[in-house]
Design an enzyme around this catalytic site. Structure first.
Site, short mmCIF file in Angstrom:
data_model
loop_
_atom_site.label_atom_id
_atom_site.label_comp_id
_atom_site.label_asym_id
_atom_site.label_seq_id
_atom_site.Cartn_x
_atom_site.Cartn_y
_atom_site.Cartn_z
N TYR A 10 -10.46 7.87 5.10
CA TYR A 10 -10.87 7.53 6.78
C TYR A 10 -9.83 8.32 7.51
CZ TYR A 10 -12.03 5.11 10.79
OH TYR A 10 -12.24 4.53 12.17
N LYS A 17 -0.68 2.03 12.73
CA LYS A 17 -0.62 0.80 11.84
C LYS A 17 0.93 0.26 11.94
CE LYS A 17 -4.92 0.85 9.76
NZ LYS A 17 -5.75 1.81 9.11
N ASP A 46 -2.23 12.18 6.08
CA ASP A 46 -2.61 10.93 7.03
C ASP A 46 -1.91 9.58 6.28
OD1 ASP A 46 -3.45 8.60 8.18
OD2 ASP A 46 -5.78 9.43 8.09
C1 LIG Z 1 -6.74 3.07 10.11
C2 LIG Z 1 -6.74 4.27 9.73
C3 LIG Z 1 -6.81 5.52 10.54
C4 LIG Z 1 -7.31 5.25 11.99
O1 LIG Z 1 -6.37 4.37 12.91
P1 LIG Z 1 -6.79 3.46 14.24
O2 LIG Z 1 -5.36 3.06 14.60
O3 LIG Z 1 -7.70 2.55 13.60
O4 LIG Z 1 -7.58 4.53 15.14
C5 LIG Z 1 -6.72 6.64 10.25
N1 LIG Z 1 -6.32 6.93 9.15
C6 LIG Z 1 -5.99 5.97 8.15
C7 LIG Z 1 -5.79 6.42 6.92
C8 LIG Z 1 -6.49 4.69 8.56
O5 LIG Z 1 -6.16 3.83 7.39
#
Ligand SMILES: *Cc1c(COP(=O)(O)O)cnc(C)c1O
Length: 428
Positions: A144, A267, A239
């Site tokens: 994701y 995060k 990411d």
């Molecule tokens: C949570 C998450 C996102 C998205 O971040 P948001 O602040 O919810 O838009 C992208 N990449 C990873 C790996 C994530 O865990």
């Protein structure tokens, strides 16, 4: 446990907010029942609107790595708010947090702050495309990267088939530029390069997958990706929205000693306020407006409250030389406890863990990619989730989520949790 007030609040919310929530997984669709409305939180605990106390294993999906209402963050936000909450002009604070980030994370010269992980990944992809002059990207099934169009693509039928959108509203035109690969499958990635010579701008990956449970990269996988990218003039994007400032001070790049070309954050970096960021070497970052041709902007980007919270969080992590070791030890203790009680109760399971990311899968086969993650028994998970909730232990309401361990958890909390899992697993 009673959820009278939560039920009422959810019914009220459903009338004015789609599904009653502002982010889908909160709605408990995966597990059934009523989402719990939070009133407050402190340290390792949540307090809901019905005055139940819950041990929290989500921690706002990661940011609360040092516990809820962490005092230095609260103080930083409070002090900063008195000076004004947004200017749309540069502040010294932005340079401070940028300097600290660049000093903590390997292999980056410059960083740009945005408001979410979604924005960070979306912008990183645009930058990679602008920098390479190519259109296509590779993402991995089950990873994701936020909800921007390019990432809402699921596996097509064959190795090199184009992705099909898995949400209405994502156009075929967008989907065709996202190629899908299987996590931990380097041959799959190589085949995509073979079929799309000189067309792939970037590979984006969660270096430890955390959005299909926790799935570690198999030995050599990240090294091989690095090599394939270098051989093809393709950028490697880590990411690290989940892994950044969680697995090590310098994230997965440091933990696995792999250099990515662009790194995305979210995060933890915001200390609980809406912050994302992406970073790279000068050569790449100087491609961004206003000095380069790739446009990217934000009215509230670098917001002083968000930067103050993030800075206080990163300073705390940077100063605490034992933090990542302590988190690893606590999570290892939990892992061992879970393994013991689930085995004793003859439950079929797999536990995956890297540092303070851990997930329990109700299937005895190895969980190494999206396909194997889907083998888990969801009915068992539902019982497990609700059984724990009834004992005051709150894990993510979906079988595809990682648990995020916070340093605020005591060994007493962990023992209580293991005991709760023992009780629940007798009923599975
Ligand atoms: C949570 C998450 C996102 C998205 O971040 P948001 O602040 O919810 O838009 C992208 N990449 C990873 C790996 C994530 O865990």
């Amino acid at each position: 446990m009673l959820y009278k007030r939560s039920s009422q609040l959810f019914a009220d919310a459903e009338k004015v907010i789609p599904g009653g929530v502002n982010s889908p997984v909160r709605a408990f669709k995966g597990v059934g029942g009523t989402p719990i409305f939070v009133k407050s939180a402190k340290g390792a605990y949540l307090y809901d609107e019905d005055a139940n106390q819950l041990i929290d294993y989500i921690n706002s999906w990661g940011p609360m790595i040092l516990g809820h209402a962490f005092q230095p963050v609260i103080d930083a936000i409070t002090e900063r708010a008195k000076l004004g909450t947004s200017f749309g002009m540069p502040t010294e604070l932005e340079t401070k947090i940028a300097e600290l980030t660049v000093s903590m994370v390997p292999n980056i010269d410059k960083i740009r702050f945005v408001n979410s992980g979604t924005e960070a990944c979306m912008s990183a992809i645009r930058l990679a495309r602008g920098f390479t002059g190519r259109d296509k990207i590779i993402k991995f099934a089950g990873c994701y990267h936020g909800h921007s169009d390019s990432f809402l693509i699921q596996a097509g039928s064959g190795l090199s088939t184009f992705g099909t959108p898995n949400s209405p509203g994502v156009t075929q035109g967008t989907a065709k530029d996202t190629l899908l690969a299987n996590y931990n499958d380097i041959e799959n990635v190589k085949a995509l390069f073979e079929a799309n010579k000189n067309e792939i701008a970037a590979i984006i990956i969660e270096p430890v997958a955390g959005n299909m449970g926790c799935i570690p990269p198999v030995k050599g996988f990240l090294e091989d990706l690095r090599q394939v990218c270098s051989d093809n003039n393709t950028l490697l994007i880590f990411d690290e929205v989940m892994t950044g400032f969680r697995l090590a001070k310098g994230g997965a790049q440091e933990l696995y000693n792999i250099q990515a070309d662009i790194v995305c954050f979210g995060k933890v970096i915001g200390g609980g306020l809406p912050v994302g960021a992406f970073a790279a070497k000068n050569e790449i970052m100087n491609y961004l407006a206003p000095i380069g041709p790739v446009y990217q902007a934000g009215t509230l980007s670098g917001n002083p409250l968000a930067m103050a919270a993030g800075l206080a969080m990163l300073e705390a992590l940077n100063q605490d030389t034992e933090i990542f070791k302590r988190l690893d030890e606590k999570t290892a203790y939990l892992e061992n406890g879970i393994r013991k009680v689930l085995s004793n109760n003859n439950v079929e399971f797999t536990v995956n863990r890297v540092g303070s990311m851990i997930s329990v899968h109700f299937d005895k086969g190895a969980v190494v990619d999206f396909k194997t993650a889907k083998n888990g028994d969801n009915e068992t998970f539902k019982k497990f989730f609700h059984g724990l909730l009834n004992q005051g232990v709150y894990i993510a309401p979906s079988a595809y989520e990682t648990w995020f361990i916070t340093d605020a958890l005591t060994y007493q909390d962990l023992d209580y949790t293991i005991d709760a899992i023992d009780k629940v697993s007798k009923e599975l």
